[in-house]
Design a protein around this motif. Sequence first.
Motif, PDB file in Angstrom:
ATOM      1  N   PHE A 154       4.344  -1.948  -7.033  1.00 31.42           N
ATOM      2  CA  PHE A 154       3.072  -1.265  -7.218  1.00 31.42           C
ATOM      3  C   PHE A 154       2.563  -0.840  -5.844  1.00 31.42           C
ATOM      4  N   CYS A 155       2.297   0.445  -5.685  1.00 34.64           N
ATOM      5  CA  CYS A 155       1.820   0.911  -4.381  1.00 34.64           C
ATOM      6  C   CYS A 155       0.772   2.008  -4.540  1.00 34.64           C
ATOM      7  N   GLY A 156       0.001   2.191  -3.492  1.00 34.89           N
ATOM      8  CA  GLY A 156      -1.040   3.213  -3.464  1.00 34.89           C
ATOM      9  C   GLY A 156      -0.662   4.329  -2.512  1.00 34.89           C
ATOM     10  N   HIS A 157      -1.611   4.691  -1.643  1.00 36.26           N
ATOM     11  CA  HIS A 157      -1.413   5.674  -0.581  1.00 36.26           C
ATOM     12  C   HIS A 157      -1.383   7.107  -1.116  1.00 36.26           C
ATOM     13  N   MET A 158      -0.538   7.372  -2.100  1.00 36.30           N
ATOM     14  CA  MET A 158      -0.588   8.649  -2.796  1.00 36.30           C
ATOM     15  C   MET A 158      -1.752   8.605  -3.781  1.00 36.30           C
ATOM     16  N   HIS A 159      -2.565   9.623  -3.790  1.00 38.42           N
ATOM     17  CA  HIS A 159      -3.787   9.603  -4.590  1.00 38.42           C
ATOM     18  C   HIS A 159      -3.606  10.221  -5.968  1.00 38.42           C
TER      19      HIS A 159
ATOM     20  N   HIS B 207       0.819  -1.217   0.000  1.00 34.57           N
ATOM     21  CA  HIS B 207       0.000   0.000   0.000  1.00 34.57           C
ATOM     22  C   HIS B 207       0.850   1.264   0.000  1.00 34.57           C
ATOM     23  N   ALA B 208       1.767   1.384   0.949  1.00 30.31           N
ATOM     24  CA  ALA B 208       2.472   2.655   1.125  1.00 30.31           C
ATOM     25  C   ALA B 208       3.862   2.665   0.494  1.00 30.31           C
ATOM     26  N   ASN B 209       4.715   1.734   0.904  1.00 28.72           N
ATOM     27  CA  ASN B 209       6.088   1.698   0.414  1.00 28.72           C
ATOM     28  C   ASN B 209       6.703   0.346   0.764  1.00 28.72           C
ATOM     29  N   ALA B 210       7.884   0.081   0.200  1.00 29.07           N
ATOM     30  CA  ALA B 210       8.552  -1.204   0.442  1.00 29.07           C
ATOM     31  C   ALA B 210       9.502  -1.153   1.627  1.00 29.07           C
ATOM     32  N   PHE B 211       9.917   0.037   2.054  1.00 26.68           N
ATOM     33  CA  PHE B 211      10.942   0.119   3.097  1.00 26.68           C
ATOM     34  C   PHE B 211      10.373   0.053   4.507  1.00 26.68           C
ATOM     35  N   ALA B 212       9.124   0.439   4.702  1.00 24.84           N
ATOM     36  CA  ALA B 212       8.498   0.361   6.031  1.00 24.84           C
ATOM     37  C   ALA B 212       6.979   0.320   5.845  1.00 24.84           C
ATOM     38  N   PRO B 213       6.459  -0.797   5.341  1.00 27.60           N
ATOM     39  CA  PRO B 213       5.029  -0.855   4.999  1.00 27.60           C
ATOM     40  C   PRO B 213       4.091  -0.524   6.149  1.00 27.60           C
ATOM     41  N   ALA B 214       4.462  -0.887   7.364  1.00 24.74           N
ATOM     42  CA  ALA B 214       3.569  -0.696   8.508  1.00 24.74           C
ATOM     43  C   ALA B 214       3.576   0.729   9.056  1.00 24.74           C
ATOM     44  N   GLU B 215       4.482   1.556   8.551  1.00 26.67           N
ATOM     45  CA  GLU B 215       4.571   2.930   9.064  1.00 26.67           C
ATOM     46  C   GLU B 215       3.840   3.928   8.179  1.00 26.67           C
ATOM     47  N   TRP B 216       3.379   3.471   7.030  1.00 25.45           N
ATOM     48  CA  TRP B 216       2.511   4.254   6.153  1.00 25.45           C
ATOM     49  C   TRP B 216       3.143   5.560   5.674  1.00 25.45           C
ATOM     50  N   GLU B 217       4.432   5.559   5.435  1.00 26.33           N
ATOM     51  CA  GLU B 217       5.070   6.758   4.890  1.00 26.33           C
ATOM     52  C   GLU B 217       4.756   6.881   3.396  1.00 26.33           C
ATOM     53  N   TYR B 218       4.593   8.114   2.941  1.00 19.37           N
ATOM     54  CA  TYR B 218       4.204   8.369   1.561  1.00 19.37           C
ATOM     55  C   TYR B 218       5.403   8.387   0.615  1.00 19.37           C
ATOM     56  N   ILE B 219       5.162   7.975  -0.629  1.00 18.26           N
ATOM     57  CA  ILE B 219       6.124   8.165  -1.709  1.00 18.26           C
ATOM     58  C   ILE B 219       5.822   9.540  -2.309  1.00 18.26           C
ATOM     59  N   GLN B 220       6.470  10.567  -1.788  1.00 20.22           N
ATOM     60  CA  GLN B 220       6.164  11.931  -2.218  1.00 20.22           C
ATOM     61  C   GLN B 220       7.066  12.405  -3.360  1.00 20.22           C
ATOM     62  N   GLY B 221       8.150  11.703  -3.610  1.00 19.49           N
ATOM     63  CA  GLY B 221       9.063  12.116  -4.665  1.00 19.49           C
ATOM     64  C   GLY B 221      10.140  11.075  -4.877  1.00 19.49           C
ATOM     65  N   ARG B 222      11.184  11.460  -5.605  1.00 23.65           N
ATOM     66  CA  ARG B 222      12.233  10.502  -5.966  1.00 23.65           C
ATOM     67  C   ARG B 222      12.959   9.932  -4.751  1.00 23.65           C
ATOM     68  N   ILE B 223      13.169  10.739  -3.730  1.00 21.71           N
ATOM     69  CA  ILE B 223      13.921  10.255  -2.567  1.00 21.71           C
ATOM     70  C   ILE B 223      13.230   9.037  -1.963  1.00 21.71           C
TER      71      ILE B 223
END
Length: 247
Positions: free
Chosen positions: A148-153, A117-133
């Motif tokens: 493939f991930c969601g969270h960002m709309h 859903h959120a990211n591969a590095f810490a799925p349970a912490e729900w951090e957003y993929i806001q940019g390249r970093i």
Amino acid sequence: MKLALITDLHANREAVQAVLDHAHAHGAQRYAFLGDYVGYGADPGWVIDTVRRYVDAGAIAVGGNHDAGVSEAPSPQMRPEARLVIEWTQQQLNASQLEFLTSRPLSATDNDMLFVHANAFAPAEWEYIQGRIEAVRSLHATTCHYTFCGHMHEPKLFHLSGTGKAGDFVPTPGVAIPVPPHRQWLVVPGSAGQPRDGNPAACYAMFHLTDQTLTFHRVPYDHDLAGAKIIAAGLPPRLAERLAHGQ
């Protein structure tokens, strides 16, 4: 094989049905749901039951932060209106629907593909993929070539070369993008149930595994009806307004 990628459904029956109809019409042979089946919208039970039928037929379905909020407890970072909807949703679901949310894994892998859903590095912490970093950090956390991930709309596509060069761009709906496996790719399909890029049309993406192409889609739906149902349920009117404006 064509794989439909659908995320952030957010209890929006009208949007989800439109996306599923569009994916079927465009030859989807398998489906992956990337979480947040509930929250914001007025039809959480219908959305859960629909996704569960696809899972029974072989679809992948991971859990999101709103799902965890309903089945466990809301995150302290959630805004007040999101927490209010979670409390309302808990009263709408039966035991089997709650169990479906509880049983969703945080991530799943299949044939060089990671679904989260959120990211591969810490799925349970729900951090957003806001940019390249954040995207590069997520890609470094997996050996899969396709994440493939969601969270960002908002729909977005990131890539990372073998030499460490990263890139990203906003896709054009309906245009097939080559995604060869000599790079790593991170795909954010955008939200089916609550787009936030100024376009009210529902989002999803289709991955053609054989051709190694990815196509992002926008699907118009009756957002006025979805919004009216939100208001009729006694949920915050602003949630209905967001659907109309894609915000």
